[in-house]
Design an enzyme around this catalytic site. Structure first.
Site, mmCIF file in Angstrom:
data_model
loop_
_atom_site.group_PDB
_atom_site.id
_atom_site.type_symbol
_atom_site.label_atom_id
_atom_site.label_comp_id
_atom_site.label_asym_id
_atom_site.label_seq_id
_atom_site.Cartn_x
_atom_site.Cartn_y
_atom_site.Cartn_z
ATOM 1 N N GLY A 1 0.839 -1.209 0.000
ATOM 2 C CA GLY A 1 0.000 0.000 0.000
ATOM 3 C C GLY A 1 0.869 1.252 0.000
ATOM 4 O O GLY A 1 2.098 1.182 0.090
ATOM 5 N N TYR B 1 -3.134 3.135 11.983
ATOM 6 C CA TYR B 1 -3.547 4.345 11.248
ATOM 7 C C TYR B 1 -5.062 4.403 11.115
ATOM 8 O O TYR B 1 -5.720 3.388 10.883
ATOM 9 C CB TYR B 1 -2.846 4.386 9.871
ATOM 10 C CG TYR B 1 -1.397 4.571 10.132
ATOM 11 C CD1 TYR B 1 -0.861 5.835 10.267
ATOM 12 C CD2 TYR B 1 -0.586 3.467 10.426
ATOM 13 C CE1 TYR B 1 0.460 6.016 10.652
ATOM 14 C CE2 TYR B 1 0.731 3.632 10.815
ATOM 15 C CZ TYR B 1 1.241 4.914 10.924
ATOM 16 O OH TYR B 1 2.525 5.081 11.335
ATOM 17 N N ASP C 1 -9.913 10.591 9.131
ATOM 18 C CA ASP C 1 -10.879 11.670 9.383
ATOM 19 C C ASP C 1 -12.326 11.173 9.216
ATOM 20 O O ASP C 1 -13.248 11.787 9.734
ATOM 21 C CB ASP C 1 -10.614 12.820 8.405
ATOM 22 C CG ASP C 1 -10.484 12.357 6.953
ATOM 23 O OD1 ASP C 1 -9.807 11.335 6.725
ATOM 24 O OD2 ASP C 1 -11.049 13.001 6.053
ATOM 25 N N TYR D 1 -16.996 2.305 5.958
ATOM 26 C CA TYR D 1 -15.536 2.404 6.100
ATOM 27 C C TYR D 1 -15.194 3.145 7.394
ATOM 28 O O TYR D 1 -14.405 2.665 8.212
ATOM 29 C CB TYR D 1 -14.940 3.126 4.883
ATOM 30 C CG TYR D 1 -13.508 3.579 5.065
ATOM 31 C CD1 TYR D 1 -12.465 2.660 5.095
ATOM 32 C CD2 TYR D 1 -13.195 4.941 5.206
ATOM 33 C CE1 TYR D 1 -11.147 3.081 5.265
ATOM 34 C CE2 TYR D 1 -11.890 5.370 5.365
ATOM 35 C CZ TYR D 1 -10.872 4.441 5.400
ATOM 36 O OH TYR D 1 -9.573 4.858 5.567
HETATM 37 N N1 LIG Z 1 -5.692 6.738 1.435
HETATM 38 C C1 LIG Z 1 -6.263 7.738 2.116
HETATM 39 O O1 LIG Z 1 -6.664 8.756 1.549
HETATM 40 C C2 LIG Z 1 -6.401 7.650 3.616
HETATM 41 C C3 LIG Z 1 -7.058 8.691 4.300
HETATM 42 C C4 LIG Z 1 -7.167 8.612 5.692
HETATM 43 C C5 LIG Z 1 -6.643 7.538 6.376
HETATM 44 N N2 LIG Z 1 -6.033 6.523 5.678
HETATM 45 C C6 LIG Z 1 -5.502 5.381 6.430
HETATM 46 O O2 LIG Z 1 -4.101 5.343 6.228
HETATM 47 C C7 LIG Z 1 -3.643 3.990 6.232
HETATM 48 C C8 LIG Z 1 -2.825 3.707 4.990
HETATM 49 O O3 LIG Z 1 -3.626 3.923 3.826
HETATM 50 P P1 LIG Z 1 -3.060 3.706 2.360
HETATM 51 O O4 LIG Z 1 -3.498 4.859 1.543
HETATM 52 O O5 LIG Z 1 -1.612 3.351 2.406
HETATM 53 O O6 LIG Z 1 -3.897 2.425 1.913
HETATM 54 P P2 LIG Z 1 -3.712 1.494 0.634
HETATM 55 O O7 LIG Z 1 -2.750 2.114 -0.318
HETATM 56 O O8 LIG Z 1 -5.094 1.155 0.172
HETATM 57 O O9 LIG Z 1 -3.024 0.194 1.232
HETATM 58 C C9 LIG Z 1 -3.705 -0.697 2.060
HETATM 59 C C10 LIG Z 1 -2.989 -2.019 2.033
HETATM 60 O O10 LIG Z 1 -3.713 -2.931 2.861
HETATM 61 C C11 LIG Z 1 -3.703 -4.186 2.224
HETATM 62 N N3 LIG Z 1 -4.822 -5.050 2.562
HETATM 63 C C12 LIG Z 1 -6.141 -4.814 2.373
HETATM 64 N N4 LIG Z 1 -6.855 -5.910 2.692
HETATM 65 C C13 LIG Z 1 -5.959 -6.860 3.078
HETATM 66 C C14 LIG Z 1 -6.077 -8.203 3.505
HETATM 67 N N5 LIG Z 1 -7.265 -8.822 3.584
HETATM 68 N N6 LIG Z 1 -4.956 -8.870 3.841
HETATM 69 C C15 LIG Z 1 -3.744 -8.288 3.728
HETATM 70 N N7 LIG Z 1 -3.559 -7.018 3.320
HETATM 71 C C16 LIG Z 1 -4.665 -6.315 2.999
HETATM 72 C C17 LIG Z 1 -3.776 -3.871 0.740
HETATM 73 O O11 LIG Z 1 -3.285 -4.988 0.053
HETATM 74 P P3 LIG Z 1 -3.389 -5.107 -1.544
HETATM 75 O O12 LIG Z 1 -2.318 -4.193 -2.044
HETATM 76 O O13 LIG Z 1 -3.112 -6.536 -1.799
HETATM 77 O O14 LIG Z 1 -4.777 -4.691 -1.890
HETATM 78 C C18 LIG Z 1 -2.917 -2.633 0.623
HETATM 79 O O15 LIG Z 1 -1.575 -2.948 0.295
HETATM 80 C C19 LIG Z 1 -4.910 3.130 6.388
HETATM 81 O O16 LIG Z 1 -5.088 2.803 7.732
HETATM 82 C C20 LIG Z 1 -6.034 4.044 5.923
HETATM 83 O O17 LIG Z 1 -7.267 3.710 6.533
HETATM 84 C C21 LIG Z 1 -5.886 6.569 4.317
#
Ligand SMILES: NC(=O)c1ccc[n+]([C@@H]2O[C@H](COP(=O)([O-])OP(=O)(O)OC[C@H]3O[C@@H](n4cnc5c(N)ncnc54)[C@H](OP(=O)(O)O)[C@@H]3O)[C@@H](O)[C@H]2O)c1
Length: 320
Positions: free
Chosen positions: A10, A105, A108, A131
């Site tokens: 991710g 993590y 908002d 979510y």
């Molecule tokens: N992105 C945003 O705008 C945002 C905003 C606020 C907070 N956050 C928080 O910040 C953190 C990081 O977000 P990010 O943007 O880095 O997310 P991301 O790019 O979507 O990465 C999430 C990772 O989790 C993995 N994952 C999902 N389901 C899984 C499962 N069943 N088993 C193993 N791995 C699994 C995914 O694997 P795959 O690659 O195989 O799918 C992906 O690599 C999270 O806690 C998110 O809630 C994100």
């Protein structure tokens, strides 16, 4: 020391790989770092997760994984709760049972966005969609597991927003659309802060590790972690397009052809908070006590400067 990072594929997981590699490359006593993604451990499989933790015996667990498909979560509630609540609860339980440190993590989207001004860590959670509910449930589960423990175990939940890094995100989508279309319509009544995944990884590591990558003591709890300033999705889209043009990228759309619209004009399955602004005072105070001015300056990085640099680097790498 043994460090285990979940979510290696991710945006945040990749940022941790970069930052940890850089931070530990010159150390004589290097920590053992394991990066785990879906192929190594499906987090929906509780038994596999427990086995992995017991086999690797980490002293620092960094959970950069999450179910992040905000709209799909509306119809995949069980899976969203399994990944965003039950899996972190298991990681937290391992940390408490083994005196380990746990970084997690959140978002908002645990808030309803009705507040005027900046959200504080202790403000009432009232998520609008599945979510957000699953992430709020995860926060509560972690706090419950750690409640009343008196060992060396400790945790931090970093609530962040509008994350961009190496992966799919709003900025990359805008850049793609800006090469295909002559006009874009982007929401201009939701307020928040774009946050770099690399910045978030660095700030997290600054809180929990010293220069020799040894664990520090910190106050367990939730910390808001976002860049300084605020904008709307429309503001972010305009800056993104301008930064790409300034970096020499040929776009079909110019910033003045990016039209502001209201949220009601672009309905999506999941409702989003209109106000995602979060105060970072608590995190600032945690660093202020150490007297490291460069850490405080880094914490106050303005969102627009960081987005410009991200877009410029994408252009340099031929990724736009
Ligand atoms: N992105 C945003 O705008 C945002 C905003 C606020 C907070 N956050 C928080 O910040 C953190 C990081 O977000 P990010 O943007 O880095 O997310 P991301 O790019 O979507 O990465 C999430 C990772 O989790 C993995 N994952 C999902 N389901 C899984 C499962 N069943 N088993 C193993 N791995 C699994 C995914 O694997 P795959 O690659 O195989 O799918 C992906 O690599 C999270 O806690 C998110 O809630 C994100």
């Amino acid at each position: 020391m043994k460090i285990l990072v979940f979510g290696k594929d991710g945006q945040l997981g990749k940022a941790f790989q970069e930052e940890l590699d850089e931070r530990t490359s010159a150390l004589l006593a290097k920590p053992i770092i394991q990066y785990v993604g879906r192929p190594e451990c499906d987090l929906a499989n509780e038994e596999a997760l427990n086995q992995l933790l017991n086999r690797l015996q980490p002293q620092l667990i960094i959970n950069a994984s999450a179910y992040t498909a905000v709209d799909r979560a509306e119809t995949e509630s069980d899976l969203a709760f399994a990944i965003n609540s039950r899996a972190p609860e298991i990681m937290a339980q391992y940390a408490v049972d083994h005196d380990a440190t746990f970084l997690h993590y959140s978002t908002d989207y645990v808030f309803d966005g009705e507040k005027y001004g900046f959200y504080l860590e202790g403000d009432l959670r009232n998520p609008l969609g599945v979510y957000g509910k699953s992430k709020a449930d995860g926060e509560e589960a972690i706090a419950r597991v750690f409640a009343g423990t008196r060992g060396n175990d400790q945790y931090a939940i970093f609530r962040t927003s509008w994350v961009y890094g190496d992966g799919g995100n709003f900025i990359r989508t805008i850049l793609r659309l800006a090469k295909e279309r002559e006009e874009l319509k982007i929401i201009n009544d939701q307020f928040g802060v774009p946050t770099s995944a690399n910045w978030l990884a660095q700030v997290s590591l600054n809180l929990v590790l010293d220069e020799d990558a040894r664990l520090r003591k910190f106050a367990s709890g939730i910390y808001h972690a976002v860049s300084a300033g605020e904008t709307t999705w429309h503001g972010l889209a305009c800056l993104t397009a301008q930064a790409a043009i300034d970096a020499g990228v040929a776009l079909k759309v110019t910033p003045d052809a990016i039209k502001p619209i209201l949220t009601i004009e672009y309905p999506l399955p999941a409702l989003r908070p209109m106000n995602s602004r979060m105060s970072t005072d608590k995190l600032y105070q945690a660093f202020a006590g150490r007297g490291d001015v460069s850490e405080l300056q880094y914490l106050n990085q303005p969102w627009d400067k960081a987005v410009r640099s991200y877009v410029t680097n994408l252009a340099k790498d031929g990724l736009i």
